[in-house]
Design an enzyme around this catalytic site. Structure first.
Site, short mmCIF file in Angstrom:
data_model
loop_
_atom_site.label_atom_id
_atom_site.label_comp_id
_atom_site.label_asym_id
_atom_site.label_seq_id
_atom_site.Cartn_x
_atom_site.Cartn_y
_atom_site.Cartn_z
N TYR A 89 18.53 -23.88 14.01
CA TYR A 89 18.87 -22.77 13.13
C TYR A 89 20.31 -22.34 13.35
O TYR A 89 21.06 -22.12 12.38
CB TYR A 89 17.92 -21.59 13.39
CG TYR A 89 18.18 -20.39 12.51
CD1 TYR A 89 17.81 -20.39 11.17
CD2 TYR A 89 18.80 -19.25 13.03
CE1 TYR A 89 18.05 -19.28 10.36
CE2 TYR A 89 19.04 -18.14 12.23
CZ TYR A 89 18.66 -18.17 10.90
OH TYR A 89 18.90 -17.07 10.11
N SER A 126 24.43 -15.49 9.85
CA SER A 126 23.60 -14.80 10.82
C SER A 126 24.40 -14.57 12.09
O SER A 126 25.46 -15.19 12.29
CB SER A 126 22.36 -15.65 11.14
OG SER A 126 21.66 -15.20 12.27
#
Length: 273
Positions: free
Chosen positions: A179, A166
């Site tokens: 995250y 990501s």
């Protein structure tokens, strides 16, 4: 699950148009892929795109009803897919799914590690269950699947592994601390894996690092403030779609054999952060 059959490719890659000097692109027709998190979003879009290119796709996820529907859709488009119930957190489930795909198709040429969670919250909210779940799925799940598939690729002396990281694997964002930590781990593991298995075992490794993509990830956000932020953001710019990431994966997959596209950082044009 059903038996495997070979497909004819229906798509042309950018490599087919850009190649020079007679260097052939990698042929994906007839290859076998395992895609985790295939029941929605990037995983489902990737399965559809690869199947259109002649890849037999193993659809791995927990929601078998979604997998069955996707399998039927792929079949209607002339592709071939196998639904595999798999929980990436459970090593036994992963091993069973990988074994079933190899037994049915004889190999696994492509692995797309796509399963992931992103429940945003500030650290001082102490949503520790969400922290642990992210580590279990985003990191341990990826390791479980890689460990199960890699021996088959080593035996074949060929393969291509895609790990979905990501923008959060490159940058840090408030509310995304845990995250970000998991996606930084994915990015680091991907590069280390590439260095260890590339030359030795002829296995390519690509780390995909998307920016804002319209997926079900946001449905897992339990903090109302951060959920509103994501909804507001979606109204401010055009998010990427799963199909955009699927096209990126196919591009890297069809690169000539001597080319390893190690990282792809893919953002919406309007994303300024």
């Amino acid at each position: 699950m059903s038996s495997c059959r070979r497909q004819r490719p229906t798509l042309r890659s950018g490599w087919a148009r850009l190649q020079q000097g007679g260097t052939p692109m990698t042929t994906v027709n007839g290859k076998i892929a395992l895609i985790t998190g295939a029941s929605s979003g990037i995983g489902a879009a990737t399965a559809t795109r690869l199947a259109e290119a002649g890849v037999t796709v193993g659809l791995a996820a927990r929601r078998t009803d979604r997998l069955d529907a996707l399998k039927a859709d792929i079949a209607e488009r002339g592709g071939n897919a196998l639904a595999i119930e798999m929980d990436v957190v459970d090593p036994a489930s992963v091993e069973a799914g990988v074994r079933a795909l190899v037994d049915a198709c004889g190999s696994i040429d492509i692995l797309v590690n796509n399963a992931g969670l992103m429940p945003l919250s500030d650290i001082d909210q102490f949503k520790t269950d969400e922290w642990h779940r992210m580590v279990d799925v985003n990191v341990k799940g990826l390791l479980n699947t890689t460990a199960a598939v890699l021996p088959q690729m080593i035996r074949q002396h060929a393969g291509h592994i895609f790990n979905t990281s990501s923008i959060a694997g490159r940058k840090i964002f408030k509310g995304l601390s845990v995250y970000c930590a998991t996606k930084h781990a994915v990015t680091a593991f991907s590069d280390g894996l590439r260095m260890e298995v590339g030359q030795k075992h002829n296995i390519r490794v690509t780390c995909i690092q998307p920016g804002a993509v319209a997926t079900e990830l946001y449905d897992r956000i339990t903090d109302p403030g951060y959920r509103k932020q994501m909804d507001d953001l979606a109204r401010q710019m055009t998010f990427l779609q799963g199909a955009d990431i699927a096209a990126t994966i196919l591009f890297a997959l069809q690169a000539p054999g001597h080319v390893n596209v190690a990282e792809l950082f893919v953002l919406p044009t309007e994303q300024g952060w």
